[in-house]
Write a protein that holds these residues in place. Structure first.
Motif, PDB file in Angstrom:
ATOM      1  N   LYS A 188       1.019  -0.997  -0.060  1.00  0.00           N
ATOM      2  CA  LYS A 188       0.018   0.004   0.037  1.00  0.00           C
ATOM      3  C   LYS A 188       0.932   1.295   0.019  1.00  0.00           C
ATOM      4  N   VAL A 189       0.353   2.259  -0.651  1.00  0.00           N
ATOM      5  CA  VAL A 189       0.833   3.644  -0.518  1.00  0.00           C
ATOM      6  C   VAL A 189      -0.132   4.740   0.012  1.00  0.00           C
ATOM      7  N   ALA A 190       0.346   5.779   0.480  1.00  0.00           N
ATOM      8  CA  ALA A 190      -0.608   6.825   0.724  1.00  0.00           C
ATOM      9  C   ALA A 190      -0.890   7.654  -0.441  1.00  0.00           C
ATOM     10  N   GLY A 191      -1.877   8.192  -0.665  1.00  0.00           N
ATOM     11  CA  GLY A 191      -2.408   8.930  -1.766  1.00  0.00           C
ATOM     12  C   GLY A 191      -1.479  10.156  -2.156  1.00  0.00           C
ATOM     13  N   THR A 192      -0.904  10.742  -1.083  1.00  0.00           N
ATOM     14  CA  THR A 192       0.095  11.737  -1.404  1.00  0.00           C
ATOM     15  C   THR A 192       1.491  11.231  -1.747  1.00  0.00           C
ATOM     16  N   THR A 193       1.836   9.786  -2.019  1.00  0.00           N
ATOM     17  CA  THR A 193       2.885   9.607  -2.535  1.00  0.00           C
ATOM     18  C   THR A 193       3.164   9.806  -3.930  1.00  0.00           C
ATOM     19  N   PRO A 194       4.268  10.323  -4.427  1.00  0.00           N
ATOM     20  CA  PRO A 194       4.333  10.616  -5.773  1.00  0.00           C
ATOM     21  C   PRO A 194       4.580   9.221  -6.853  1.00  0.00           C
ATOM     22  N   VAL A 195       3.939   9.502  -7.873  1.00  0.00           N
ATOM     23  CA  VAL A 195       3.823   8.526  -8.747  1.00  0.00           C
ATOM     24  C   VAL A 195       4.937   7.673  -9.099  1.00  0.00           C
ATOM     25  N   SER A 196       5.965   8.451  -9.319  1.00  0.00           N
ATOM     26  CA  SER A 196       7.427   7.987  -9.491  1.00  0.00           C
ATOM     27  C   SER A 196       7.607   6.928  -8.605  1.00  0.00           C
ATOM     28  N   GLU A 197       7.556   7.320  -7.295  1.00  0.00           N
ATOM     29  CA  GLU A 197       7.809   6.519  -6.086  1.00  0.00           C
ATOM     30  C   GLU A 197       7.004   5.035  -6.039  1.00  0.00           C
ATOM     31  N   ALA A 198       5.800   5.549  -6.278  1.00  0.00           N
ATOM     32  CA  ALA A 198       4.791   4.369  -6.169  1.00  0.00           C
ATOM     33  C   ALA A 198       5.221   3.135  -7.470  1.00  0.00           C
ATOM     34  N   MET A 208      -4.222   1.577  -7.481  1.00  0.00           N
ATOM     35  CA  MET A 208      -3.125   2.300  -8.689  1.00  0.00           C
ATOM     36  C   MET A 208      -2.498   0.937  -9.283  1.00  0.00           C
ATOM     37  N   THR A 209      -2.826   0.999 -10.737  1.00  0.00           N
ATOM     38  CA  THR A 209      -2.271  -0.122 -11.409  1.00  0.00           C
ATOM     39  C   THR A 209      -1.352   0.465 -12.362  1.00  0.00           C
ATOM     40  N   GLU A 210      -0.506  -0.379 -13.140  1.00  0.00           N
ATOM     41  CA  GLU A 210       0.243  -0.175 -13.927  1.00  0.00           C
ATOM     42  C   GLU A 210      -0.409   0.682 -15.288  1.00  0.00           C
ATOM     43  N   ARG A 211      -1.626   0.079 -15.542  1.00  0.00           N
ATOM     44  CA  ARG A 211      -2.438   0.895 -16.593  1.00  0.00           C
ATOM     45  C   ARG A 211      -2.550   2.448 -16.132  1.00  0.00           C
ATOM     46  N   ASP A 212      -2.955   2.661 -14.743  1.00  0.00           N
ATOM     47  CA  ASP A 212      -3.236   4.050 -14.388  1.00  0.00           C
ATOM     48  C   ASP A 212      -2.089   4.799 -14.706  1.00  0.00           C
ATOM     49  N   VAL A 213      -0.919   4.222 -14.373  1.00  0.00           N
ATOM     50  CA  VAL A 213       0.611   5.015 -14.652  1.00  0.00           C
ATOM     51  C   VAL A 213       0.692   5.135 -15.616  1.00  0.00           C
ATOM     52  N   VAL A 214       0.348   4.230 -16.889  1.00  0.00           N
ATOM     53  CA  VAL A 214       0.756   4.600 -18.280  1.00  0.00           C
ATOM     54  C   VAL A 214      -0.168   5.575 -19.009  1.00  0.00           C
ATOM     55  N   ALA A 261      -1.873  11.206 -20.256  1.00  0.00           N
ATOM     56  CA  ALA A 261      -2.952  12.061 -20.573  1.00  0.00           C
ATOM     57  C   ALA A 261      -2.767  13.384 -19.764  1.00  0.00           C
ATOM     58  N   THR A 262      -2.128  13.323 -18.445  1.00  0.00           N
ATOM     59  CA  THR A 262      -2.029  14.600 -18.013  1.00  0.00           C
ATOM     60  C   THR A 262      -0.746  15.449 -18.419  1.00  0.00           C
ATOM     61  N   GLY A 263       0.336  14.603 -18.730  1.00  0.00           N
ATOM     62  CA  GLY A 263       1.318  15.583 -19.122  1.00  0.00           C
ATOM     63  C   GLY A 263       2.472  16.105 -18.268  1.00  0.00           C
ATOM     64  N   ARG A 264       1.891  15.464 -17.195  1.00  0.00           N
ATOM     65  CA  ARG A 264       2.693  16.185 -15.949  1.00  0.00           C
ATOM     66  C   ARG A 264       3.884  15.119 -15.507  1.00  0.00           C
ATOM     67  N   SER A 265       4.799  15.472 -14.677  1.00  0.00           N
ATOM     68  CA  SER A 265       5.946  14.497 -14.197  1.00  0.00           C
ATOM     69  C   SER A 265       5.616  13.543 -13.167  1.00  0.00           C
ATOM     70  N   PRO A 266       6.127  12.414 -13.086  1.00  0.00           N
ATOM     71  CA  PRO A 266       5.570  11.533 -12.144  1.00  0.00           C
ATOM     72  C   PRO A 266       6.012  11.902 -10.819  1.00  0.00           C
ATOM     73  N   LYS A 267       7.139  12.740 -10.801  1.00  0.00           N
ATOM     74  CA  LYS A 267       7.682  13.044  -9.558  1.00  0.00           C
ATOM     75  C   LYS A 267       6.656  14.073  -8.908  1.00  0.00           C
ATOM     76  N   GLU A 268       5.952  14.773  -9.656  1.00  0.00           N
ATOM     77  CA  GLU A 268       5.236  15.922  -9.232  1.00  0.00           C
ATOM     78  C   GLU A 268       3.778  15.679  -9.076  1.00  0.00           C
ATOM     79  N   THR A 269       3.447  14.477  -9.503  1.00  0.00           N
ATOM     80  CA  THR A 269       2.032  13.926  -9.478  1.00  0.00           C
ATOM     81  C   THR A 269       1.961  12.959  -8.431  1.00  0.00           C
ATOM     82  N   GLN A 270       0.975  13.167  -7.668  1.00  0.00           N
ATOM     83  CA  GLN A 270       0.468  12.270  -6.433  1.00  0.00           C
ATOM     84  C   GLN A 270      -0.351  11.162  -6.866  1.00  0.00           C
ATOM     85  N   VAL A 271      -0.025   9.848  -6.347  1.00  0.00           N
ATOM     86  CA  VAL A 271      -1.056   8.747  -6.679  1.00  0.00           C
ATOM     87  C   VAL A 271      -2.297   9.163  -6.565  1.00  0.00           C
TER      88      VAL A 271
END
Length: 146
Positions: free
Chosen positions: A18-28, A52-58, A63-73
């Protein structure tokens, strides 16, 4: 047909990640890669806020165009988590996964999260079940002792 708890108990690794919702996507995503898993539950303690699944990440990150380091789970997770209970069968789980287009199902026992099964876990069990049936039929046909 085995129950989902029997399938869960046969898994070599029964850890719940599990991860917290505030975890950066890159870390998750790094955690998922290091554990060789396709999903993470999102929440705090016993409370599940999403998955959160692999599909969500990809798909959602593209779609967001944001950085995974700056996006939260919590920004890409699916808040609609489908659960199964210990008494559900492999067949019932596969039907739910097919209907809802899911690949992972958290398992509850009296309201408590006890594990997670994947489509791979269910397919593996289905194959083993079929192989056993074939073996039994071959023994019956040939008259060979069991």
């Amino acid at each position: 047909m085995k129950s989902v708890v029997q399938i869960l108990n046969s898994k070599p690794d029964q850890a719940i990640h599990k991860v917290a919702g505030t975890t950066p996507v890159s870390e998750a995503a790094a955690l998922m890669a290091s554990k060789n898993i396709g999903s993470l539950l999102v929440g705090e303690g016993d409370q599940i806020a999403g998955i959160m699944t692999e599909r969500d990440v990809v798909r959602k990150m593209a779609a967001t165009g944001r950085s995974p380091k700056e996006t939260q789970v919590r920004d890409i997770m699916d808040p609609h988590v489908h659960f199964v209970h210990t008494w559900h069968t492999n067949e019932e789980c596969m039907a739910l996964m097919t209907e809802k287009r899911l690949r992972h199902l958290p398992v509850l026992d009296e309201g408590k999260l006890i594990g997670l099964v994947s489509i791979g876990d269910l397919v593996k069990e289905t194959i083993a079940d079929h192989e056993f049936t074939i073996s039994q039929l071959e023994q019956y046909i040939t008259g060979a002792p069991g």
